[in-house]
Design an enzyme around this catalytic site. Structure first.
Site, PDB file in Angstrom:
ATOM      1  N   CYS A 164       1.089  -0.466   5.760  1.00 43.37           N
ATOM      2  CA  CYS A 164       1.541  -1.421   4.745  1.00 43.37           C
ATOM      3  C   CYS A 164       2.943  -1.008   4.297  1.00 43.37           C
ATOM      4  CB  CYS A 164       0.584  -1.420   3.561  1.00 43.37           C
ATOM      5  SG  CYS A 164       1.011  -2.578   2.235  1.00 43.37           S
ATOM      6  N   TYR A 242       0.389  -5.643  -6.707  1.00 42.66           N
ATOM      7  CA  TYR A 242      -0.911  -6.301  -6.543  1.00 42.66           C
ATOM      8  C   TYR A 242      -1.852  -6.035  -7.711  1.00 42.66           C
ATOM      9  CZ  TYR A 242       0.422  -7.442  -1.780  1.00 42.66           C
ATOM     10  OH  TYR A 242       1.061  -7.964  -0.680  1.00 42.66           O
TER      11      TYR A 242
END
Length: 420
Positions: A164, A242
């Site tokens: 990621c 997030y």
């Protein structure tokens, strides 16, 4: 050295090619196979890739193919960056949950579950081809939801590591703010994919996070995430963006209902990027690509592949088996932490104990991921409903029931088991 990119027709791909060109000494690639079922789109991206490499004086050849077998045969590394259903499916992932008062996001919550249901079976099918035709290849998964997809690959016995760009994004942003080379910055990064916190920011080995949070810089960081600076200072950490879906759920839903989805924005952006890729005069990645997402993806990918193939033994943030690193999770869980990377794979570094404010949420979402993977592997409305009920962004029986019906109907074309 042959690298294969599954989903090579993505508008992300020139970002990856740019990294290969700039970092050629770190990773001497000789052949790049771009694999995608959308031939017209693939040819545009492959042409752009060839021009970029030629402009940079890089000798690698670029193969464009719709055949998984042809593309992965003989590869040393296979990167997964596919999107089952394209931006149209993503748009549903981001808008459908809003009907039930839940956050609409493509990698977490109900949208993330829908994406996992569509994606896991396809990824596992492709991975079996890799096992057969390139048995020594590493699979580097950039396909979301990375934690669930990586666990599916590992559970099936594949040589896979999840990647990621959140951690490298934090590292590069801190380095830029401090005016230092990124090599001087390391992070105390911990959690699950898209559920992580920076517990420390080390500048040449000294943790400067307390100073950062006490400074005016903290307000800027909080604003960039849409969170209150008081929260960051009270927690003493920097959450990934997030976490806003958890810490400000209702506000996010309100905002999402008031504007077009991110998928709609990206679809428009992709159309413009593809026009640029078709222009024979364009030989470097367009500035617009930086707004597409995936910043620093190429640097992270090159560093990881170079360490796997070159047995460098350096530390990188990856998605890897827990194996006791976080003692409140099962060993088979996939976590996102700094790990030592070498020819044998990635071994997570020991972590300081996490307080209940973090371990509780991590355990909650990890339990959801286990149920989500079961649903993706075996199907069934009951499994989907259980996964939704377990997710902290859903978590209510009536909502989970309604979302199950909506989600399965919207994704019927991609879920053969829903056909009765």
């Amino acid at each position: 050295m042959k690298l294969a990119v599954v989903g090579g027709g993505s508008t992300y791909t020139p970002e990856l090619i740019d990294g290969f060109a700039r970092l050629r000494d770190e990773l001497p690639v000789t052949e790049i196979a771009l694999i995608d079922p959308d031939i017209s789109r693939l040819e545009l991206v492959a042409g752009m890739a060839r021009r970029m490499l030629a402009h940079a004086g890089h000798p690698a050849s670029v193969q464009a193919t719709s055949s998984i077998e042809e593309g992965v045969a003989g590869a040393t590394t296979v990167l997964f960056q596919l999107r089952v259903g394209g931006q149209a499916a993503r748009n549903v992932d981001e808008t459908l949950p809003l009907q039930c008062g839940c956050v609409g996001q493509e990698t977490t919550g109900a949208g993330g579950l829908a994406k996992a249901l569509r994606t896991v079976p396809v990824v596992l099918e492709i991975a079996e081809v890799v096992r057969r035709l390139a048995p020594q290849a590493w699979i580097v998964d950039f396909t979301n939801p990375v934690g669930i997809v990586t666990r599916a690959l590992l559970d099936a016995g594949h040589r896979a590591i999840g990647l990621c760009n959140v951690a490298i994004g934090f590292q590069r942003n801190f380095a830029a703010a401090l005016g230092v080379d990124p090599s001087h910055i390391t992070l105390g990064h911990v959690g699950l994919n898209h559920l992580t916190w920076e517990r420390a920011v080390y500048l040449d080995g000294k943790d400067i996070l307390p100073e950062v949070l006490a400074s005016d810089r903290a307000q800027e960081i909080a604003d960039s995430m849409g969170l209150r600076v008081e929260l960051l200072r009270r927690l003493g950490v920097i959450p990934s963006y997030y976490l806003r879906y958890f810490y400000a759920h209702d506000l996010v839903v309100e905002e999402q209902r008031a504007k077009p989805s991110r998928a709609a924005e990206v679809a428009e952006m992709e159309a413009r990027l593809l026009e640029m890729y078709a222009d024979q005069a364009v030989v470097t990645k367009p500035d617009l690509l930086s707004k597409r997402g995936g910043a620093f993806y190429s640097e992270a990918a090159v560093a990881l592949i170079a360490s796997l193939l070159g047995d460098r033994g350096d530390t990188q943030v990856v998605n890897v088996r827990n194996d006791g690193t976080l003692p409140f999770l099962d060993d088979d869980a996939v976590i996102e932490v700094p790990a030592r990377v070498g020819a044998a794979g990635a071994v997570p570094l020991p972590q300081e104990p996490l307080g209940p404010l973090y371990s509780g949420l991590i355990a909650h979402v990890s339990a959801y991921e286990t149920l989500a993977l079961e649903a993706a592997l075996h199907g069934g409305a009951d499994r989907v409903r259980d996964a939704l009920l377990a997710h902290p962004l859903v978590g209510q029986d009536a909502i989970a029931e309604e979302l199950t019906g909506l989600l399965l109907e919207a994704n019927r074309a991609h879920l053969p088991w829903t056909v009765r």
